[in-house]
Design a protein around this motif. Structure first.
Motif, mmCIF file in Angstrom:
data_model
loop_
_atom_site.group_PDB
_atom_site.id
_atom_site.type_symbol
_atom_site.label_atom_id
_atom_site.label_comp_id
_atom_site.label_asym_id
_atom_site.label_seq_id
_atom_site.Cartn_x
_atom_site.Cartn_y
_atom_site.Cartn_z
ATOM 1 N N SER A 289 42.639 35.564 41.679
ATOM 2 C CA SER A 289 42.139 35.034 40.397
ATOM 3 C C SER A 289 42.784 35.744 39.200
ATOM 4 O O SER A 289 43.071 35.125 38.178
ATOM 5 C CB SER A 289 40.615 35.176 40.339
ATOM 6 O OG SER A 289 40.268 36.540 40.506
ATOM 7 N N GLN A 290 43.018 37.051 39.355
ATOM 8 C CA GLN A 290 43.624 37.818 38.252
ATOM 9 C C GLN A 290 45.051 37.326 37.984
ATOM 10 O O GLN A 290 45.477 37.193 36.840
ATOM 11 C CB GLN A 290 43.707 39.307 38.628
ATOM 12 C CG GLN A 290 42.387 39.851 39.136
ATOM 13 C CD GLN A 290 41.877 40.945 38.228
ATOM 14 O OE1 GLN A 290 42.124 40.905 37.035
ATOM 15 N NE2 GLN A 290 41.166 41.907 38.793
ATOM 16 N N ASP A 292 46.244 34.383 38.880
ATOM 17 C CA ASP A 292 46.147 33.001 38.381
ATOM 18 C C ASP A 292 45.940 32.976 36.867
ATOM 19 O O ASP A 292 46.566 32.197 36.150
ATOM 20 C CB ASP A 292 44.969 32.270 39.044
ATOM 21 C CG ASP A 292 45.234 32.013 40.514
ATOM 22 O OD1 ASP A 292 46.403 32.173 40.932
ATOM 23 O OD2 ASP A 292 44.277 31.679 41.245
ATOM 24 N N SER A 293 45.069 33.886 36.415
ATOM 25 C CA SER A 293 44.752 33.898 34.999
ATOM 26 C C SER A 293 45.974 34.273 34.162
ATOM 27 O O SER A 293 46.225 33.689 33.096
ATOM 28 C CB SER A 293 43.573 34.857 34.777
ATOM 29 O OG SER A 293 43.718 35.547 33.566
#
Ligand SMILES: Nc1nc2c(ncn2[C@@H]2O[C@H](COP(=O)(O)OP(=O)(O)O)[C@@H](O)[C@H]2O)c(=O)[nH]1
Ligand SMILES: [Mg+2]
Length: 328
Positions: A289-290, A292-293
């Protein structure tokens, strides 16, 4: 009670290693190769007892004649009654692969000579691989009293380059007729050479290889004004004295005679490799997620790729616990 007896026997094992017992040395190397806390602890103790040996790495593309030349060089050392340890390293293979075992046979007569210690080292699959255990292995062989240690790599890839960095002197072999004119240039290992060897000088195209290397050196004169080029024939046994002299001269010139300098070189290399391993370990563990962000922010034009990379690197370094590498 059992603990104390075990401690006492470890103490005598360490003393046996320092006294030069080869069976104990072989066992110690296995512990170091396996890494982990036992390996780290042993490595730390060995470091206190090393720095005497000179470490010479022979590297270059497969087929250049490294094993054959080392064999001939070792014969020359043995004629002077110098003991020598040979460590054949194969970073690409998780087991002692065919290439290294083949090399062992090529060492022929030396394999039964008590003045020669031969050992194959292979990546054991732990994080960071061989480049993390190699300095401690060198310290072990050094502490056991071997005055000269020769490192042979199977090829000339990136992991080989990382390994030969731990050597005091790097001998880079080239040979005519391997398809590419000067393979070392392509493999990017010319930069690390202290001594350049054109082996197979008995072959007709060897002169051309020498000329190409000279031209290379001439182009980058500033960096390598005094890297010698030595022509050898490992099979016809020519050029060995030149090689011996070139190694000795470079050793005096750049490697330094002091144990502290050698220790520091190994330690500095180890620190660099270990920190890379820590980083890669943590990067692999970063939540998707990190990442992706950050990707999203780059796509939206809020961050440049290099800004996102710095942010990711910072997040990576801030994550994780210190000391995790003890469990590698
Ligand atoms: N003509 C010639 N052949 C050589 C020489 N040195 C090694 N060879 C041959 O080249 C092949 C590869 O040698 P080897 O030592 O295994 O190369 P390595 O892969 O770099 O260790 C073998 O068949 C050797 O006999 C040399 O100086 N001249
Ligand atoms: Mg070989």
């Amino acid at each position: 009670m059992a603990g104390r007896a075990e401690g006492a026997s470890m103490e005598t094992a360490f003393e046996r290693l320092l006294a030069g017992d080869v069976a104990t040395l072989a066992r110690a190397i296995s512990v170091l190769e396996a890494g982990g806390t036992a390996g780290d602890a042993l490595g730390a103790r060995l470091r206190q007892h090393s720095g005497k040996a000179r470490v010479i790495a022979f590297t270059g593309p497969p087929g250049a004649g490294k094993s054959t030349l080392i064999n001939a060089y070792v014969t020359a050392l043995r004629q002077r009654d110098e003991a020598v340890a040979i460590l054949a390293v194969d970073p690409s293979s998780p087991l002692s692969g065919g290439a290294v075992l083949g090399d062992r046979t090529r060492m022929g007569a030396h394999s039964t000579d008590p003045g020669v210690f031969i050992r194959s080292l292979a990546a054991r699959g732990h994080l960071g691989g061989l480049s993390l255990s190699i300095p401690a292995v060198l310290d072990a062989v050094d502490a056991a009293g071997w005055p000269t240690i020769i490192l042979e790599t199977v090829g000339a890839g990136q992991s080989e380059t990382e390994i030969v960095e731990f050597a005091d002197i790097k001998v880079v072999l080239n040979a005519p007729g391997l398809g590419d004119d000067v393979q070392a240039i392509k493999a990017g290992i010319l930069e690390i050479a202290d001594v350049l060897v054109v082996n197979k000088s008995d072959l007709p195209l060897a002169d051309r290889t020498v000329r190409q290397l000279r031209a290379m050196l001439e182009l980058r004169k500033a960096e390598w004004s005094d890297v010698p080029i030595v022509s050898t024939s490992a099979t016809k046994l020519t050029g060995l004295e030149d090689l011996d002299r070139a190694i000795a001269e470079r050793f005096d010139l750049i490697a330094g005679a002091s144990p502290e300098l050698r220790q520091e070189r190994r330690l500095r290399g180890l620190l660099r490799r270990q920190s890379e391993a820590v980083f890669n370990h943590r990067l692999a563990a970063m939540p998707a997620s990190q990442v992706d962000s950050l990707c999203r922010q780059v796509r939206q034009g809020d961050l440049s790729v290099s800004q996102a990379a710095v942010a990711l690197a910072t997040m990576t370094l801030d994550s994780g616990e210190t000391g995790e590498m003890a469990e590698r």
